[in-house]
Design an enzyme around this catalytic site. Structure first.
Site, PDB file in Angstrom:
ATOM      1  CB  SER A 121      -0.877   0.044   1.252  1.00 40.52           C
ATOM      2  OG  SER A 121      -1.608  -1.138   1.402  1.00 40.52           O
ATOM      3  CG  HIS A 142      -2.381  -0.746  -3.806  1.00 39.87           C
ATOM      4  ND1 HIS A 142      -3.294   0.282  -3.751  1.00 39.87           N
ATOM      5  CD2 HIS A 142      -2.366  -1.310  -2.578  1.00 39.87           C
ATOM      6  CE1 HIS A 142      -3.808   0.323  -2.533  1.00 39.87           C
ATOM      7  NE2 HIS A 142      -3.259  -0.610  -1.806  1.00 39.87           N
TER       8      HIS A 142
END
Ligand SMILES: NC(=O)c1ccc[n+]([C@@H]2O[C@H](COP(=O)([O-])OP(=O)(O)OC[C@H]3O[C@@H](n4cnc5c(N)ncnc54)[C@H](O)[C@@H]3O)[C@@H](O)[C@H]2O)c1
Length: 292
Positions: A121, A142
């Site tokens: 992240s 992601h």
């Protein structure tokens, strides 16, 4: 464009890995999930079966399709099984050393053709890829939570990622039915750059007693039009993951709002991690949510 990717590895079978594996098997890829903990694999298996049972219930899937989809999935605690994969997507803890060690080990196990993707992240793709023995074939992918429902994937090349790797991973992302968006290898990419400080602000409002979690969530949903409030979302993300993500974002940006509020550490110490432990800002029984 054919990507040549047939077998997908997912390393880490927690909140995100389980959802990423659902995305891959649903799109028809043979998928091997690896986790060092047997209980994470069995929990993910249950979640996967539950997800497809619900899809049948909602008439999004014919019942006879389910066994075929589930046959694409295998799970193991043996990292050597990753040698059969054309791409490995890592979704282990948000900790540079853990990811670094994992990719270094995978770099020894996997054949040169295998691409590595990180679901980080907030950490740097370039730093994660260093020591993998193939930093030109590593890329950021992601996914958003829950991966099986959210289409967006932020895709980031590291400083040494080759154009060919990025292109292949981009096409593979589309072949899984996801929507890729390109970002630089930058802390928090697009979404977490503003979402992590925003979520911390919401926690600080709870800490200061300004409003209850349910009133804050209600305000954000009805006032800003968000589908989910920040405290409900944090319970889904997991407070343990939120702590790691906040710390990583703070370490790279020194943005004061990225610093995690003290309440988060107290909740973790009490085992209040969110949905995964049945208690976070709200209490849970199965899918039902109480309190706040
Ligand atoms: N939770 C979210 O909302 C979210 C959203 C997008 C991205 N991410 C990112 O995804 C990654 C995983 O987050 P999560 O929330 O799924 O974490 P999690 O704690 O739910 O799951 C992590 C899993 O990885 C396993 N694991 C850890 N180290 C391992 C190792 N060395 N080898 C094998 N297995 C290992 C653990 O046993 C666990 O099952 C993190 O990088 C996180 O930042 C999380």
């Amino acid at each position: 464009m054919s990507t040549g990717i047939q077998t997908v590895g997912v390393a880490g079978s927690g909140t995100m890995g389980a959802g990423i594996a659902i995305v891959a098997i649903r799109a028809g890829f043979k998928t091997i999930v690896y986790d060092s903990r047997e209980e994470a694999l069995s929990r993910a298996r249950k979640q996967t079966e539950g997800f497809f049972a619900k899809s049948v219930e909602r008439k999004k899937l014919a019942p006879e399709q389910v066994p075929k989809i589930l046959a694409n999935l295998s799970a193991t605690t043996d990292i050597e099984a990753m040698a059969a994969c054309d791409i490995v997507i890592e979704a282990v803890f948000e900790d540079l050393k853990v990811k670094h060690d994992l990719l270094a080990r995978l770099g020894q196990i996997c054949p040169p053709r295998t691409l590595f993707a990180s679901n980080t992240s907030t950490l740097s793709i370039t730093e994660i890829a260093a020591g993998s023995n193939r930093d030109d074939r590593c890329v950021g992918m992601h996914f958003c939570l829950p991966a099986q429902l959210m289409k967006l994937v932020e895709m980031s090349p590291g400083l040494r990622t080759s154009e060919e790797t990025f292109k292949t991973a981009w096409e593979f992302c589309k072949a899984m039915g996801q929507v890729p968006v390109k970002t630089k290898d930058s802390p928090g990419f697009i979404l977490n750059y503003f979402l992590v400080p925003f979520n911390n602000d919401a926690i600080r409002l709870v800490e200061a007693g300004v409003a209850t979690p349910s009133d804050i969530d209600r305000a954000v949903k009805s006032g800003l039009g968000y589908p989910m409030g920040p405290l409900e979302l944090l319970d889904l993300v997991g407070l343990d993951t939120h702590l790691l993500v906040s710390e990583a974002l703070y370490a790279s940006t020194h943005e004061p709002r990225a610093a995690v509020p003290a309440l988060v550490k107290r909740m973790i110490a009490a085992g209040h991690l969110g949905r995964k432990t049945g208690q976070g800002f709200y209490a849970y029984q199965g899918n039902a949510m109480f309190g706040g």
